[in-house]
Design an enzyme around this catalytic site. Structure first.
Site, mmCIF file in Angstrom:
data_model
loop_
_atom_site.group_PDB
_atom_site.id
_atom_site.type_symbol
_atom_site.label_atom_id
_atom_site.label_comp_id
_atom_site.label_asym_id
_atom_site.label_seq_id
_atom_site.Cartn_x
_atom_site.Cartn_y
_atom_site.Cartn_z
ATOM 1 N N LYS A 117 -4.282 -7.993 -6.429
ATOM 2 C CA LYS A 117 -5.544 -8.212 -5.733
ATOM 3 C C LYS A 117 -6.591 -7.181 -6.159
ATOM 4 C CE LYS A 117 -6.521 -6.515 -1.509
ATOM 5 N NZ LYS A 117 -7.925 -6.141 -1.533
ATOM 6 N N LYS A 145 0.822 -1.218 0.000
ATOM 7 C CA LYS A 145 0.000 0.000 0.000
ATOM 8 C C LYS A 145 0.850 1.259 0.000
ATOM 9 C CE LYS A 145 -4.630 -1.101 1.216
ATOM 10 N NZ LYS A 145 -5.848 -0.658 1.847
ATOM 11 N N LYS A 168 -10.831 -2.008 -3.603
ATOM 12 C CA LYS A 168 -11.727 -0.846 -3.724
ATOM 13 C C LYS A 168 -10.960 0.389 -4.133
ATOM 14 C CE LYS A 168 -14.006 -1.820 0.325
ATOM 15 N NZ LYS A 168 -12.891 -1.470 1.192
HETATM 16 P P1 ATP Z 1 -8.877 -1.120 0.082
HETATM 17 O O1 ATP Z 1 -8.274 -1.131 -1.289
HETATM 18 O O2 ATP Z 1 -9.380 0.235 0.484
HETATM 19 O O3 ATP Z 1 -7.981 -1.747 1.124
HETATM 20 P P2 ATP Z 1 -10.291 -3.610 -0.153
HETATM 21 O O4 ATP Z 1 -10.968 -3.945 -1.417
HETATM 22 O O5 ATP Z 1 -8.978 -4.269 0.127
HETATM 23 O O6 ATP Z 1 -10.188 -2.023 -0.046
HETATM 24 P P3 ATP Z 1 -11.122 -3.875 2.623
HETATM 25 O O7 ATP Z 1 -12.179 -2.975 3.151
HETATM 26 O O8 ATP Z 1 -9.693 -3.581 2.935
HETATM 27 O O9 ATP Z 1 -11.321 -3.955 1.021
HETATM 28 O O10 ATP Z 1 -11.443 -5.357 3.069
HETATM 29 C C1 ATP Z 1 -12.765 -5.813 3.387
HETATM 30 C C2 ATP Z 1 -12.809 -7.330 3.346
HETATM 31 O O11 ATP Z 1 -12.739 -7.785 1.980
HETATM 32 C C3 ATP Z 1 -11.633 -8.008 4.058
HETATM 33 O O12 ATP Z 1 -12.123 -9.152 4.740
HETATM 34 C C4 ATP Z 1 -10.712 -8.424 2.945
HETATM 35 O O13 ATP Z 1 -9.915 -9.555 3.284
HETATM 36 C C5 ATP Z 1 -11.705 -8.761 1.844
HETATM 37 N N1 ATP Z 1 -11.108 -8.593 0.515
HETATM 38 C C6 ATP Z 1 -10.590 -7.443 0.015
HETATM 39 N N2 ATP Z 1 -10.164 -7.637 -1.241
HETATM 40 C C7 ATP Z 1 -10.403 -8.945 -1.539
HETATM 41 C C8 ATP Z 1 -10.180 -9.751 -2.711
HETATM 42 N N3 ATP Z 1 -9.615 -9.229 -3.788
HETATM 43 N N4 ATP Z 1 -10.576 -11.055 -2.679
HETATM 44 C C9 ATP Z 1 -11.147 -11.570 -1.566
HETATM 45 N N5 ATP Z 1 -11.390 -10.871 -0.434
HETATM 46 C C10 ATP Z 1 -11.022 -9.569 -0.419
HETATM 47 MG MG MG Z 2 -7.893 -3.761 1.883
#
Ligand code: ATP
Ligand code: MG
Length: 329
Positions: free
Chosen positions: A195, A113, A198
């Protein structure tokens, strides 16, 4: 045996995608009858990278509404905003006086990050796993349903709890991660080596759970694949492997079953077309329910306030125990 306590969180950092849904939210919804459930909109975590204040406020409400639309049931689960319960920040401080620098420097998500941050990297991005440990430990959580990217942070949470208990006496319950077999790590559709996130830019990066059927179709059909035709999961072919993983997660099967299903496919186009139909149907109820709920935003605000009031006594009790054990106050 007392009931399991499930805790998990999601950052209000942008539109929720199918990685969040299959990796985390689907498990939260499915397990609601079997445990005490606490789900948190972790707005303080979102602030570890720059956010536009008005947009962040809007995203908190939108994320809460998506969770309710996905099937989080306020009669069975507590849903609240992290910054509404001040004990999260308070416990994070005490835990930061237990964590070591070496331990924190091993966190791989910080490395990823911080590389994507232009300009200054904030201290909060580095210490964020300690706040996450506080989120979990406050409620004597036994299970944390998350995607695979959070495995290392749960390990840190357990280490901090163990270290605290060994030094100051038993205050914390050790939580276990609950990571699904299919969908634990959905990759970006525009780059299957990263990965799905968001906060990643690009409209073809992810299928978002509120996307219209038309947008879902455009995004999936544009997904990056390699030049082969064989529909087989293979580390050398991350694009098609990711499509199979999404298919397996959406249909509740395994990657092997997905491979068998597509054994006679004429190429990746066939897989994509079927995946579009499945995703459109899987997400349809969520999209429809979201439209109903967002017509009455006052209801969601009231639910969040109620959620915070309900969880706070346990959080307060944990912080008081910790302070007493450490000799503070
Ligand atoms: P950001 O980019 O802001 O970190 P994010 O998409 O990683 O957003 P989070 O809010 O950090 O989302 O995570 C919320 C939940 O979604 C966590 O349990 C995380 O493990 C899961 N998660 C995030 N991205 C993935 C993915 N690509 N595949 C499966 N699970 C995911
Ligand atoms: Mg995340």
């Amino acid at each position: 045996m007392s009931r399991p306590v499930v805790f998990s969180g999601i950052q209000p950092t942008g539109a929720i995608h199918i990685g969040n849904y299959f990796g985390a939210i689907k498990q939260w919804v499915a397990g609601q009858d079997d445990a005490e459930n606490i789900f948190c909109l972790v707005d303080m975590h979102a602030l570890t990278v720059p956010q536009e204040p008005e947009a962040l406020r809007g995203q908190i409400l939108e994320t809460a509404t998506v969770l309710l639309a996905a099937g989080i049931d306020p009669a069975k689960s507590r849903l609240f905003v992290q910054s509404h319960v001040r004990e999260h920040g308070e416990l994070a401080w005490y835990l930061s006086c237990v964590a070591s620098m070496g331990q924190m420097q091993r966190m791989t998500q910080f490395k990823e990050k911080s590389e994507s941050q232009r300009g200054e990297v904030r201290v909060g991005l580095f210490t964020y796993p300690i706040l996450m440990a506080a989120d979990i430990l406050l409620y004597r959580t036994t299970q944390v349903p998350v995607g695979d990217d959070q495995r290392q942070h749960i390990e840190l949470t357990r280490d901090l709890a163990q270290r605290f208990n060994a030094t100051y006496g038993e205050a914390f319950v050790l939580p276990e991660p609950a990571i699904p077999k299919a969908g634990a790590r959905i990759m970006g559709l525009d780059d299957p080596t990263k990965k799905m996130s968001k906060s990643a830019p690009g409209s073809y990066h992810a299928v978002r759970v509120l996307d219209s059927p038309d947008v879902i179709k455009k995004t999936v059909m544009a997904a990056q694949t390699d030049s082969g035709r064989d529909v087989r999961a293979d580390p050398a072919r991350p694009g098609v492997t990711n499509l199979l993983a999404i298919y397996a997660a959406a249909t509740g099967t395994t990657i092997e079953a997905a491979e068998a299903h597509f054994a006679d496919a004429r190429g990746y186009g066939d897989v994509k077309k079927e995946l579009v139909d499945i995703l459109v149907e899987t997400l349809r109820p969520l999209r429809e329910r979201y439209a109903e709920l967002s017509a009455v935003p006052g209801t969601v605000h009231a639910l969040l306030a109620q959620g915070a009031r309900a969880v706070r006594p346990t959080a307060r009790d944990t912080v008081d125990t910790v302070k007493r054990a450490m000799g503070a106050g």
